[in-house]
Write a protein that holds these residues in place. Sequence first.
Motif, PDB file in Angstrom:
ATOM      1  N   GLY A 140       0.777  -1.122  -0.289  1.00 49.58           N
ATOM      2  CA  GLY A 140      -0.385  -0.156   0.191  1.00 49.58           C
ATOM      3  C   GLY A 140       0.957   1.177  -0.482  1.00 49.58           C
ATOM      4  N   HIS A 141       2.210   1.239   0.629  1.00 53.50           N
ATOM      5  CA  HIS A 141       2.780   2.043   0.904  1.00 53.50           C
ATOM      6  C   HIS A 141       3.591   2.299  -0.513  1.00 53.50           C
ATOM      7  CE1 HIS A 141       1.368   2.016   5.289  1.00 53.50           C
ATOM      8  NE2 HIS A 141       2.461   3.694   5.194  1.00 53.50           N
ATOM      9  N   VAL A 142       4.113   1.274  -1.478  1.00 59.84           N
ATOM     10  CA  VAL A 142       4.497   1.301  -2.326  1.00 59.84           C
ATOM     11  C   VAL A 142       3.552   2.363  -3.158  1.00 59.84           C
ATOM     12  CG1 VAL A 142       5.737   0.252  -4.547  1.00 59.84           C
ATOM     13  CG2 VAL A 142       6.268  -0.438  -1.884  1.00 59.84           C
ATOM     14  N   ILE A 143       2.063   1.275  -3.190  1.00 59.51           N
ATOM     15  CA  ILE A 143       1.384   2.202  -4.244  1.00 59.51           C
ATOM     16  C   ILE A 143       1.176   4.309  -3.760  1.00 59.51           C
ATOM     17  CG2 ILE A 143      -1.151   2.607  -4.832  1.00 59.51           C
ATOM     18  CD1 ILE A 143      -0.665  -0.709  -4.535  1.00 59.51           C
ATOM     19  N   VAL A 144       1.868   4.302  -2.734  1.00 63.16           N
ATOM     20  CA  VAL A 144       1.724   5.935  -2.914  1.00 63.16           C
ATOM     21  C   VAL A 144       2.569   6.865  -2.671  1.00 63.16           C
ATOM     22  CG1 VAL A 144       1.037   7.484  -0.591  1.00 63.16           C
ATOM     23  CG2 VAL A 144      -0.326   5.507  -0.717  1.00 63.16           C
ATOM     24  N   ALA A 145       3.655   5.592  -3.124  1.00 65.20           N
ATOM     25  CA  ALA A 145       4.762   6.399  -3.278  1.00 65.20           C
ATOM     26  C   ALA A 145       4.836   6.808  -4.762  1.00 65.20           C
ATOM     27  CB  ALA A 145       5.768   5.940  -2.353  1.00 65.20           C
ATOM     28  N   LEU A 146       4.330   5.934  -5.675  1.00 64.43           N
ATOM     29  CA  LEU A 146       4.449   5.723  -6.803  1.00 64.43           C
ATOM     30  C   LEU A 146       3.391   6.133  -7.678  1.00 64.43           C
ATOM     31  CD1 LEU A 146       5.922   2.155  -7.828  1.00 64.43           C
ATOM     32  CD2 LEU A 146       6.732   4.078  -7.914  1.00 64.43           C
TER      33      LEU A 146
ATOM     34  N   GLN B 245       9.029  17.381   3.737  1.00 61.65           N
ATOM     35  CA  GLN B 245       9.422  18.673   3.670  1.00 61.65           C
ATOM     36  C   GLN B 245      11.009  18.618   3.235  1.00 61.65           C
ATOM     37  OE1 GLN B 245       9.235  20.646   7.108  1.00 61.65           O
ATOM     38  NE2 GLN B 245       6.651  20.441   7.536  1.00 61.65           N
ATOM     39  N   LEU B 246      12.403  17.646   3.456  1.00 62.03           N
ATOM     40  CA  LEU B 246      12.973  17.444   2.807  1.00 62.03           C
ATOM     41  C   LEU B 246      13.375  16.804   2.249  1.00 62.03           C
ATOM     42  CD1 LEU B 246      15.935  17.453   6.267  1.00 62.03           C
ATOM     43  CD2 LEU B 246      15.184  19.599   4.978  1.00 62.03           C
ATOM     44  N   ILE B 247      12.924  15.951   1.812  1.00 60.24           N
ATOM     45  CA  ILE B 247      13.406  15.576   0.330  1.00 60.24           C
ATOM     46  C   ILE B 247      11.771  14.925  -0.671  1.00 60.24           C
ATOM     47  CG2 ILE B 247      15.269  13.748   1.304  1.00 60.24           C
ATOM     48  CD1 ILE B 247      13.351  11.701   1.974  1.00 60.24           C
ATOM     49  N   GLY B 248      11.007  15.724  -0.137  1.00 64.72           N
ATOM     50  CA  GLY B 248       9.847  15.790  -0.286  1.00 64.72           C
ATOM     51  C   GLY B 248       8.790  14.296  -0.210  1.00 64.72           C
ATOM     52  N   TRP B 249       7.084  14.297   0.234  1.00 64.00           N
ATOM     53  CA  TRP B 249       6.511  13.443   0.099  1.00 64.00           C
ATOM     54  C   TRP B 249       6.197  12.265   0.239  1.00 64.00           C
ATOM     55  CZ3 TRP B 249       2.279  10.619  -1.875  1.00 64.00           C
ATOM     56  CH2 TRP B 249       2.234  10.772  -3.024  1.00 64.00           C
ATOM     57  N   ARG B 250       6.728  11.633  -1.001  1.00 60.04           N
ATOM     58  CA  ARG B 250       6.765  10.157  -0.860  1.00 60.04           C
ATOM     59  C   ARG B 250       7.559   9.602   0.055  1.00 60.04           C
ATOM     60  NH1 ARG B 250       3.685   9.783  -5.687  1.00 60.04           N
ATOM     61  NH2 ARG B 250       3.569  11.584  -6.839  1.00 60.04           N
ATOM     62  N   GLY B 251       8.799  10.450   0.321  1.00 63.52           N
ATOM     63  CA  GLY B 251      10.039   9.875   0.576  1.00 63.52           C
ATOM     64  C   GLY B 251       9.781   8.901   1.891  1.00 63.52           C
ATOM     65  N   PRO B 252       8.926   9.423   3.385  1.00 65.60           N
ATOM     66  CA  PRO B 252       8.351   8.663   4.253  1.00 65.60           C
ATOM     67  C   PRO B 252       7.480   7.792   3.919  1.00 65.60           C
ATOM     68  CG  PRO B 252       8.033  11.151   4.436  1.00 65.60           C
ATOM     69  CD  PRO B 252       8.196  10.854   2.523  1.00 65.60           C
ATOM     70  N   PHE B 253       6.926   7.277   2.478  1.00 63.94           N
ATOM     71  CA  PHE B 253       6.284   6.231   2.494  1.00 63.94           C
ATOM     72  C   PHE B 253       6.835   4.769   1.864  1.00 63.94           C
ATOM     73  CE2 PHE B 253       2.646   9.641   2.209  1.00 63.94           C
ATOM     74  CZ  PHE B 253       1.715   9.161   2.580  1.00 63.94           C
ATOM     75  N   TRP B 254       8.258   5.299   1.139  1.00 59.23           N
ATOM     76  CA  TRP B 254       9.139   4.317   0.945  1.00 59.23           C
ATOM     77  C   TRP B 254       9.728   3.612   2.253  1.00 59.23           C
ATOM     78  CZ3 TRP B 254       9.336   2.412  -3.163  1.00 59.23           C
ATOM     79  CH2 TRP B 254       9.230   2.879  -4.849  1.00 59.23           C
ATOM     80  N   ALA B 255       9.797   5.068   2.817  1.00 59.53           N
ATOM     81  CA  ALA B 255      10.864   4.318   4.623  1.00 59.53           C
ATOM     82  C   ALA B 255       9.900   3.339   5.169  1.00 59.53           C
ATOM     83  CB  ALA B 255      10.760   6.003   5.472  1.00 59.53           C
ATOM     84  N   LEU B 256       8.386   3.913   5.358  1.00 59.38           N
ATOM     85  CA  LEU B 256       7.395   3.334   5.971  1.00 59.38           C
ATOM     86  C   LEU B 256       7.586   1.723   5.576  1.00 59.38           C
ATOM     87  CD1 LEU B 256       4.994   5.333   6.971  1.00 59.38           C
ATOM     88  CD2 LEU B 256       5.898   4.024   8.702  1.00 59.38           C
TER      89      LEU B 256
END
Length: 413
Positions: free
Chosen positions: A107-113, A178-189
């Motif tokens: 689910g998080h990969v889908i959000v990030a992409l 805020q630093l790397i873009g909002w998709r970054g936290p979703f990739w990390a999760l």
Amino acid sequence: MSTRGGTLQAPAEVRTEPSGQAGPARLRLVVYILALGTFLMGTTEFVVAGLLPEIAGDLGVSVARTGLMITVFAVGMIIGAPLMAMLTLRLPKRLTLMLALAVFAVGHVIVALSSDFTVLLAARFLTAIATGAFWAVANVAAANAAGPAASSRALGLVGAGAMLANVVGVPVGAFAGQLIGWRGPFWALAALSAAAIVLIARTVAHDGPAQQTVSVRSELTALRSGRVWLVLAACATTTGGVLAAYSYIAPLLTDRSGIASGIVPLVLVGFGLGALAGSLVGGRLGDRRPHTVTIVAAAGATLLLLAISLLAGYAVPTIILVTLLGFFGLGANPVLMALAVRFAKQAPVLASALTVSAFNLGTAIGSGIAGHTLDSSLGTTGPAIVGTVIAALTLIPTILIALLQRRCTAAAA
């Protein structure tokens, strides 16, 4: 209580330690791993709130519409916890936890992409269903691993993972976004949940043959217990009351208390720290005096919310009251979950799932009512007043549960 067969059989009454016995035993590693899982779940649930402007700007939608990512997640939790608890009932708990984490990661990969807002909402709903399934089964697995003498303490630690998310995961996720873009936290999760699958596989014990005899019909027997419904009512009102005020605490702090907007995140961290401490302390005390903990917590939250309503014009007292609200307002949650599992007897999975739904339902209703008061004559203190009334209602089911338990104990004697 069976620790391998998957069936949670708690004693009819809570037993205290013999006077000469040593302190409580150390919890097993698996409980800490499950707490790591709820940390990830709690982070994903609330991190969106700190990334709304970035997501809205990137996708070209309004901030208000982007907020549907939070609403959809709450609905998915309400529906997903009991639904997935039933659908995965015959699966081993370890496999269910691993599958839930796998779906969570996807689910998080889908959000990030994705760049399509509708797809994002669908992915958030899918993630919420996985979160509900993980949370419900994790509660039972932790209670089984800890045994009857430490089940509330284990559930307190598992719940503390979600509380820690508000203190660490959400602020760090928002800052990283805020630093790397909002998709970054979703990739990390997604990456962290994949790593958690390996840890779950190595620490959660196999279910025994008793798991194969569990049926949907036997789980539904939990719905026949009046005490289970009282616990669910307490879950909804205690969380609904606290989060009715907490959801709109920022405008109260800035408009009424005169606190600078830059200080508000620190106040929210104070609330999170209070909730974390309350979950740990409440879980530890709840194994000995569960009814005392639930009643005192409900009374404390009611008085604190009332005090916030009356003293909102003073900055320092309000900050202290908000921190204490986290401690008292959410400290009884692990005890309520343990009571639901205990009263459900042979139906622990459904009872655990229903508490997850009750917490989220209370949050949705409480925050919804509180939001309408902002435009009324009550202004920014309206949510705190609404929270006071809802939290006070918690005293009704918690006192009734204590009286019924006393009657049952007297009858057994």
